[in-house]
Design a protein around this motif. Structure first.
Motif, PDB file in Angstrom:
ATOM      1  N   GLY A 175     -10.497   7.619   5.281  1.00  0.00           N
ATOM      2  CA  GLY A 175      -8.932   8.556   5.581  1.00  0.00           C
ATOM      3  C   GLY A 175      -7.790   8.172   5.406  1.00  0.00           C
ATOM      4  O   GLY A 175      -6.696   8.757   5.096  1.00  0.00           O
ATOM      5  N   ILE A 176      -7.731   7.171   6.299  1.00  0.00           N
ATOM      6  CA  ILE A 176      -5.957   7.071   6.861  1.00  0.00           C
ATOM      7  C   ILE A 176      -6.157   5.977   5.075  1.00  0.00           C
ATOM      8  O   ILE A 176      -4.865   5.847   4.547  1.00  0.00           O
ATOM      9  N   VAL A 177      -6.669   5.762   4.280  1.00  0.00           N
ATOM     10  CA  VAL A 177      -6.724   5.047   3.179  1.00  0.00           C
ATOM     11  C   VAL A 177      -6.256   5.544   1.686  1.00  0.00           C
ATOM     12  O   VAL A 177      -5.058   6.226   1.989  1.00  0.00           O
ATOM     13  N   GLY A 178      -6.928   7.256   2.086  1.00  0.00           N
ATOM     14  CA  GLY A 178      -6.442   8.207   0.652  1.00  0.00           C
ATOM     15  C   GLY A 178      -4.897   8.833   1.579  1.00  0.00           C
ATOM     16  O   GLY A 178      -4.318   8.666   0.185  1.00  0.00           O
ATOM     17  N   THR A 179      -4.999   8.475   2.791  1.00  0.00           N
ATOM     18  CA  THR A 179      -3.807   9.149   3.165  1.00  0.00           C
ATOM     19  C   THR A 179      -2.567   8.517   3.440  1.00  0.00           C
ATOM     20  O   THR A 179      -1.110   9.053   2.660  1.00  0.00           O
ATOM     21  N   LEU A 180      -2.954   6.827   3.155  1.00  0.00           N
ATOM     22  CA  LEU A 180      -1.456   5.998   2.867  1.00  0.00           C
ATOM     23  C   LEU A 180      -1.177   6.331   1.384  1.00  0.00           C
ATOM     24  O   LEU A 180       0.324   6.163   0.688  1.00  0.00           O
ATOM     25  N   ILE A 181      -2.266   6.117   1.277  1.00  0.00           N
ATOM     26  CA  ILE A 181      -1.683   5.977  -0.437  1.00  0.00           C
ATOM     27  C   ILE A 181      -1.369   7.389  -1.143  1.00  0.00           C
ATOM     28  O   ILE A 181      -0.515   7.110  -2.054  1.00  0.00           O
ATOM     29  N   TYR A 182      -1.088   8.363  -0.830  1.00  0.00           N
ATOM     30  CA  TYR A 182       0.010   9.859  -1.259  1.00  0.00           C
ATOM     31  C   TYR A 182       0.900  10.085  -0.349  1.00  0.00           C
ATOM     32  O   TYR A 182       1.474   9.928  -1.140  1.00  0.00           O
ATOM     33  N   ALA A 183       0.740   9.009   0.678  1.00  0.00           N
ATOM     34  CA  ALA A 183       1.856   8.570   1.600  1.00  0.00           C
ATOM     35  C   ALA A 183       2.760   7.743   0.599  1.00  0.00           C
ATOM     36  O   ALA A 183       4.462   8.550   0.826  1.00  0.00           O
ATOM     37  N   LEU A 184       2.307   7.384   0.207  1.00  0.00           N
ATOM     38  CA  LEU A 184       3.613   5.968  -0.341  1.00  0.00           C
ATOM     39  C   LEU A 184       3.597   6.966  -2.277  1.00  0.00           C
ATOM     40  O   LEU A 184       5.036   6.069  -2.819  1.00  0.00           O
ATOM     41  N   ILE A 185       2.670   7.169  -2.872  1.00  0.00           N
ATOM     42  CA  ILE A 185       2.929   8.003  -4.349  1.00  0.00           C
ATOM     43  C   ILE A 185       4.103   8.919  -4.110  1.00  0.00           C
ATOM     44  O   ILE A 185       5.344   9.142  -4.412  1.00  0.00           O
ATOM     45  N   ILE A 186       3.843   9.649  -2.312  1.00  0.00           N
ATOM     46  CA  ILE A 186       5.571  10.387  -2.280  1.00  0.00           C
ATOM     47  C   ILE A 186       6.402   9.601  -2.455  1.00  0.00           C
ATOM     48  O   ILE A 186       7.819  10.605  -2.739  1.00  0.00           O
ATOM     49  N   LEU A 187       6.459   9.130  -1.323  1.00  0.00           N
ATOM     50  CA  LEU A 187       7.598   7.936  -1.282  1.00  0.00           C
ATOM     51  C   LEU A 187       7.896   7.938  -2.107  1.00  0.00           C
ATOM     52  O   LEU A 187       9.605   7.791  -2.612  1.00  0.00           O
ATOM     53  N   PHE A 188       7.296   6.839  -3.148  1.00  0.00           N
ATOM     54  CA  PHE A 188       7.835   6.639  -4.251  1.00  0.00           C
ATOM     55  C   PHE A 188       8.724   7.780  -5.337  1.00  0.00           C
ATOM     56  O   PHE A 188       9.619   8.130  -5.932  1.00  0.00           O
ATOM     57  N   ILE A 189       7.787   8.677  -5.027  1.00  0.00           N
ATOM     58  CA  ILE A 189       8.723   9.711  -5.876  1.00  0.00           C
ATOM     59  C   ILE A 189      10.003  10.028  -5.874  1.00  0.00           C
ATOM     60  O   ILE A 189      10.923  10.582  -6.404  1.00  0.00           O
ATOM     61  N   ILE A 190       9.949  10.375  -4.331  1.00  0.00           N
ATOM     62  CA  ILE A 190      11.049  10.972  -3.931  1.00  0.00           C
ATOM     63  C   ILE A 190      12.243   9.867  -3.749  1.00  0.00           C
ATOM     64  O   ILE A 190      13.198  10.344  -4.155  1.00  0.00           O
ATOM     65  N   VAL A 191      12.389   8.551  -3.797  1.00  0.00           N
ATOM     66  CA  VAL A 191      12.567   7.320  -4.072  1.00  0.00           C
ATOM     67  C   VAL A 191      13.276   7.338  -5.679  1.00  0.00           C
ATOM     68  O   VAL A 191      14.375   7.505  -5.670  1.00  0.00           O
ATOM     69  N   ALA A 192      12.501   7.962  -6.394  1.00  0.00           N
ATOM     70  CA  ALA A 192      12.656   7.614  -8.045  1.00  0.00           C
ATOM     71  C   ALA A 192      13.284   9.091  -8.416  1.00  0.00           C
ATOM     72  O   ALA A 192      14.603   9.048  -8.943  1.00  0.00           O
ATOM     73  N   VAL A 193      13.172  10.071  -7.704  1.00  0.00           N
ATOM     74  CA  VAL A 193      14.411  11.340  -7.882  1.00  0.00           C
ATOM     75  C   VAL A 193      15.666  10.618  -7.383  1.00  0.00           C
ATOM     76  O   VAL A 193      16.516  10.865  -7.867  1.00  0.00           O
TER      77      VAL A 193
END
Length: 97
Positions: free
Chosen positions: A62-80
């Motif tokens: 659960g921690i690994v899955g949450t961190l993976i998608y949190a990093l992906i969401i953060l990367f998308i926000i920064v890119a936008v």
């Protein structure tokens, strides 16, 4: 008679694995897996049930899955934010007049 396995620890493991595998909703499922794992670890201590390993594995997944998608969401926000600013400065109204 052997003690029974805690049901929430099984649910935590299943949800933890799904949080890693399912895109888009993996972040939310990971949070739910963490909650179930924490609850099951408390219940295992009180009720003397089995399933501690399942709960820990569900917590880790659960921690690994949450961190993976949190990093992906953060990367998308920064890119936008970065590319949105570059796009607006390139095509501003001052170049049209």
């Amino acid at each position: 008679m052997a003690p029974k396995t805690n049901g929430k620890s099984i649910a935590a493991l299943v949800l933890g694995i799904l949080s890693i595998m399912l895109p888009y909703i993996g972040f939310i499922i990971g949070i739910v897996a963490i909650i179930f794992a924490a609850l099951s670890l408390k219940e295992i201590k009180v009720r003397m049930e089995q399933g501690k390993g399942l709960a820990i594995a569900g917590l880790v997944c659960g921690i690994v899955g949450t961190l993976i998608y949190a990093l992906i969401i953060l990367f998308i926000i920064v890119a936008v934010v970065l590319y949105g600013d570059a796009y607006s400065s390139t095509y501003s109204l001052t170049y049209l007049f």
